[in-house]
Design a protein around this motif. Structure first.
Motif, PDB file in Angstrom:
ATOM      1  N   ASP A   1       0.798  -1.212   0.000  1.00 50.86           N
ATOM      2  CA  ASP A   1       0.000   0.000   0.000  1.00 50.86           C
ATOM      3  C   ASP A   1       0.836   1.270   0.000  1.00 50.86           C
ATOM      4  O   ASP A   1       0.294   2.375  -0.029  1.00 50.86           O
TER       5      ASP A   1
ATOM      6  N   ARG B   1      -7.926   4.071  -3.346  1.00 47.41           N
ATOM      7  CA  ARG B   1      -7.821   3.459  -2.014  1.00 47.41           C
ATOM      8  C   ARG B   1      -6.453   3.712  -1.397  1.00 47.41           C
ATOM      9  O   ARG B   1      -6.342   4.062  -0.220  1.00 47.41           O
TER      10      ARG B   1
ATOM     11  N   LYS C   1      -5.215   6.072   1.996  1.00 50.08           N
ATOM     12  CA  LYS C   1      -4.479   5.571   3.159  1.00 50.08           C
ATOM     13  C   LYS C   1      -3.094   6.188   3.283  1.00 50.08           C
ATOM     14  O   LYS C   1      -2.393   5.944   4.257  1.00 50.08           O
TER      15      LYS C   1
ATOM     16  N   LEU D   1      -9.807   0.248  17.337  1.00 45.77           N
ATOM     17  CA  LEU D   1     -10.358   0.398  15.994  1.00 45.77           C
ATOM     18  C   LEU D   1     -11.216   1.652  15.909  1.00 45.77           C
ATOM     19  O   LEU D   1     -12.054   1.918  16.774  1.00 45.77           O
TER      20      LEU D   1
ATOM     21  N   SER E   1     -13.334   6.242   9.842  1.00 48.65           N
ATOM     22  CA  SER E   1     -13.034   7.584   9.337  1.00 48.65           C
ATOM     23  C   SER E   1     -13.792   7.824   8.046  1.00 48.65           C
ATOM     24  O   SER E   1     -14.132   6.885   7.312  1.00 48.65           O
TER      25      SER E   1
ATOM     26  N   ASP F   1     -10.794  11.661   5.733  1.00 52.93           N
ATOM     27  CA  ASP F   1     -10.160  11.665   7.050  1.00 52.93           C
ATOM     28  C   ASP F   1     -10.505  12.900   7.889  1.00 52.93           C
ATOM     29  O   ASP F   1      -9.845  13.170   8.897  1.00 52.93           O
TER      30      ASP F   1
ATOM     31  N   GLU G   1      -3.234  -5.696   8.149  1.00 50.21           N
ATOM     32  CA  GLU G   1      -3.389  -4.786   7.016  1.00 50.21           C
ATOM     33  C   GLU G   1      -4.221  -5.420   5.903  1.00 50.21           C
ATOM     34  O   GLU G   1      -5.070  -4.768   5.283  1.00 50.21           O
TER      35      GLU G   1
ATOM     36  N   SER H   1      -7.924  -5.897   7.192  1.00 45.27           N
ATOM     37  CA  SER H   1      -8.624  -4.620   7.392  1.00 45.27           C
ATOM     38  C   SER H   1      -8.979  -3.929   6.083  1.00 45.27           C
ATOM     39  O   SER H   1      -9.783  -2.993   6.079  1.00 45.27           O
ATOM     40  N   GLU H   2      -8.394  -4.372   4.960  1.00 39.83           N
ATOM     41  CA  GLU H   2      -8.803  -3.821   3.664  1.00 39.83           C
ATOM     42  C   GLU H   2     -10.287  -4.067   3.408  1.00 39.83           C
ATOM     43  O   GLU H   2     -10.906  -3.346   2.621  1.00 39.83           O
TER      44      GLU H   2
ATOM     45  N   LYS I   1     -15.284  -1.845   6.614  1.00 41.79           N
ATOM     46  CA  LYS I   1     -15.992  -0.672   6.086  1.00 41.79           C
ATOM     47  C   LYS I   1     -17.155  -0.318   7.000  1.00 41.79           C
ATOM     48  O   LYS I   1     -17.468  -1.054   7.951  1.00 41.79           O
TER      49      LYS I   1
ATOM     50  N   ARG J   1     -14.356   4.109   6.117  1.00 46.24           N
ATOM     51  CA  ARG J   1     -13.475   2.958   6.313  1.00 46.24           C
ATOM     52  C   ARG J   1     -13.122   2.818   7.790  1.00 46.24           C
ATOM     53  O   ARG J   1     -13.332   3.743   8.583  1.00 46.24           O
TER      54      ARG J   1
ATOM     55  N   ARG K   1     -10.008   1.623  10.495  1.00 44.71           N
ATOM     56  CA  ARG K   1      -8.562   1.421  10.541  1.00 44.71           C
ATOM     57  C   ARG K   1      -8.120   1.093  11.953  1.00 44.71           C
ATOM     58  O   ARG K   1      -8.860   1.283  12.894  1.00 44.71           O
TER      59      ARG K   1
END
Length: 537
Positions: free
Chosen positions: A228, A242, A246, A449, A452, A456, A498, A501-502, A505, A535, A537
């Motif tokens: 990413d 995407r 990030k 967790l 956002s 953001d 990672e 967590s993609e 949502k 999303r 994160r």
């Protein structure tokens, strides 16, 4: 090009570079003829967005009338990587050649004065081998290690291949018949070595042009193992969006900002080619300041520094610009021949066999298991107390009860989004089987967790239903809850969190989801206070 004076050509050649070695030499050549320049690239991994940085300077060189040789350094790739046989390296060399042509075309750069040379076409000849032996006879091990210090992996017992790599790069200047070599500032020691060693074996000294190093999308946290932080030149538009969403882009931070660096080193120079006035637009609603068109990078940087441009608005503008640049490259490769070349050069990895069950009470710590939500131990937890981090006002250091007397210290970068009083004595969702690690100088034992918005601008902690206690489980339909006594500690190198967590949502109803499965508890689903879509994160 014919109308440019030698001084104008030099200014175009040198603009934006961090350093030039041999300025007088270049100026002397330009007074008589156009400059011959070479840039080399070793066909190893897939080229990414960072390739636009040297391509932008090559565009300047071509506009200044330079003759450009692109060395597709297959022998260098073999020496540097040693992970691929020469047959595979050969396919990658073809892939690189096509991709570079497509990239320059996408930039609107004519390529008549550019030629491609395969390293093996001359580096395996008797003449080159003899010259290389002559160079080796004049080079100490110390000088070879010093020359490659910034670009060749340094170990106590280096391979001989790493020691001859810098000398070959110097020797290429002679066999390609160029006046100057172009590269990044990280190659400066090789260039200085070349200026010293070539005259020592009877060849002339060349000039060297050095680009500044540009931070990646993750800024200071860039990792070669994290996909990413890089955008492939054939990346799909939705993946670009995407990954940019990030990307590291801290409000007001201009020093470690890979997105701003891309605007500075690629977009503005490209849009100023052939004497054009560059422009870069930030499009936003009137309530957030309205649209702004920048004709200088300095004005954009200053507005970002003064927080007159929000990271979300900058990301959206750069996402659109990148997708515009990549569209012709995607189209270039949209045919059966080049799709096959891509697969031949970078074969799709075969799925690893599933790990056999291990009968043991010890944690199973391997990356061969299925990468899905069952790998994460997500619990309801309670923040007992939160304080502002002593060294970073944008972060909290919290004491968190994860259930059953499991009290942990957790560092979270949420202080600029959530008031301190809202962090006290509240339920949260915590990932509890990440390997503890130091974050901003404090050992952090879990991850809180949060959701956002797309830009953001709004960040909220996930909100378990009332009536739960610390330690209650978060469940996902169809996935068994792991036994915590044998739960693996996830190694950060495997990027399990990672990858999983993609698929996190927020639904239009404000419910936390993994794919289309709710974060469920015995008291109902986990929700967000105000966010509808976004999303996690």
């Amino acid at each position: 090009m014919a109308s440019l004076t030698p001084t104008e050509k030099y200014n175009l050649i040198s603009r934006g570079l961090q350093e030039v070695l041999g300025k007088e030499q270049i100026e002397s050549i330009l007074a008589e003829r156009d400059l011959n320049v070479y840039w080399g690239t070793a066909p190893t991994g897939k080229p990414h967005l960072g390739y636009f940085v040297p391509m932008t300077k090559i565009a300047d060189f071509l506009e200044a009338g330079c003759h450009i040789t692109v060395l597709v350094a297959d022998i260098h790739a073999f020496l540097d990587n040693m992970k691929a046989p020469m047959e595979l390296v050969g396919k990658r060399a073809e892939y690189y050649t096509q991709l570079i042509k497509a990239t320059l075309t996408s930039m609107g750069v004519p390529t008549e004065r550019l030629k491609f040379v395969l390293g093996s076409s001359f580096q395996l000849t008797p003449e080159y081998s003899l010259a290389n032996m002559k160079l080796c006879s004049k080079t100490t091990v110390h000088d070879a290690k010093k020359a490659g210090a910034e670009v060749v992996k340094q170990v106590d017992s280096p391979l001989l291949s790493g020691l001859i790599y810098p000398g070959m790069q110097a020797l290429d200047e002679e066999f390609l018949g160029v006046d100057a070599q172009f590269g990044g500032i990280d190659q400066r020691k090789i260039f200085v070595f070349a200026e010293k060693i070539l005259p020592a074996i009877g060849y002339k000294k060349r000039a060297h042009l050095m680009n500044t190093m540009v931070p990646g999308l993750a800024g200071p946290k860039m990792s070669s193992s994290d996909p990413d932080t890089k955008i492939d030149l054939l990346e799909a538009p939705e993946n670009v969006k995407r990954k940019l969403a990030k990307a590291f882009c801290e409000e007001g931070n201009v020093a470690e900002n890979g997105i701003l660096a891309f605007v500075k080193t690629v977009l503005f120079p490209l849009r100023s080619m052939n004497g054009k006035t560059p422009s870069f637009s930030i499009l936003r609603p009137e309530k957030f300041g309205g649209d702004v068109i920048y004709t200088s990078y300095e004005d954009l940087e200053n507005d970002f520094k003064e927080k007159r441009v929000h990271p979300g608005d900058l990301k959206k503008a750069v996402t659109d610009a990148i997708n515009e640049l990549l569209a012709p490259i995607r189209k270039w490769f949209d045919n059966d021949e080049l799709r096959k070349l891509t697969e031949d050069a970078y074969p799709t990895p075969k799925p690893e066999p599933k790990a056999k069950p291990v009968k043991s009470n010890k944690p199973v710590a391997n990356a061969a298991l299925e990468v899905d939500i069952s790998r994460l131990d997500i619990r309801v937890a309670r923040i007992l107390e939160a304080k502002i981090h002593e060294a970073n006002p944008n972060s909290f250091v919290s004491t968190v009860d994860c259930g059953g007397g499991d009290i942990r210290t957790v560092v979270s970068g949420l202080a600029k989004y959530i008031p301190l009083e809202e962090m006290q004595n509240r339920l949260v969702c915590a990932v509890c089987n990440l390997k503890p690690g130091k974050f901003q100088g404090v050992l952090s034992g879990a991850m809180l967790l949060a959701g956002s918005s797309a830009d953001d601008s709004v960040v909220e902690l996930l909100q378990p239903p009332a009536g739960l206690e610390a330690g209650d489980v978060i469940e996902f339909e169809g996935f068994a809850q792991a036994d915590r006594t044998s739960q693996e500690k996830l190694n950060p190198k495997h990027l399990i969190f990672e990858k999983v967590s993609e698929d996190f949502k927020i639904s239009p109803e404000g419910i936390a989801l993994y794919k289309d499965l709710q974060f469920s508890t015995k008291a109902g689903p986990v929700t967000l206070k105000s966010l509808k879509e976004g999303r996690i994160r």
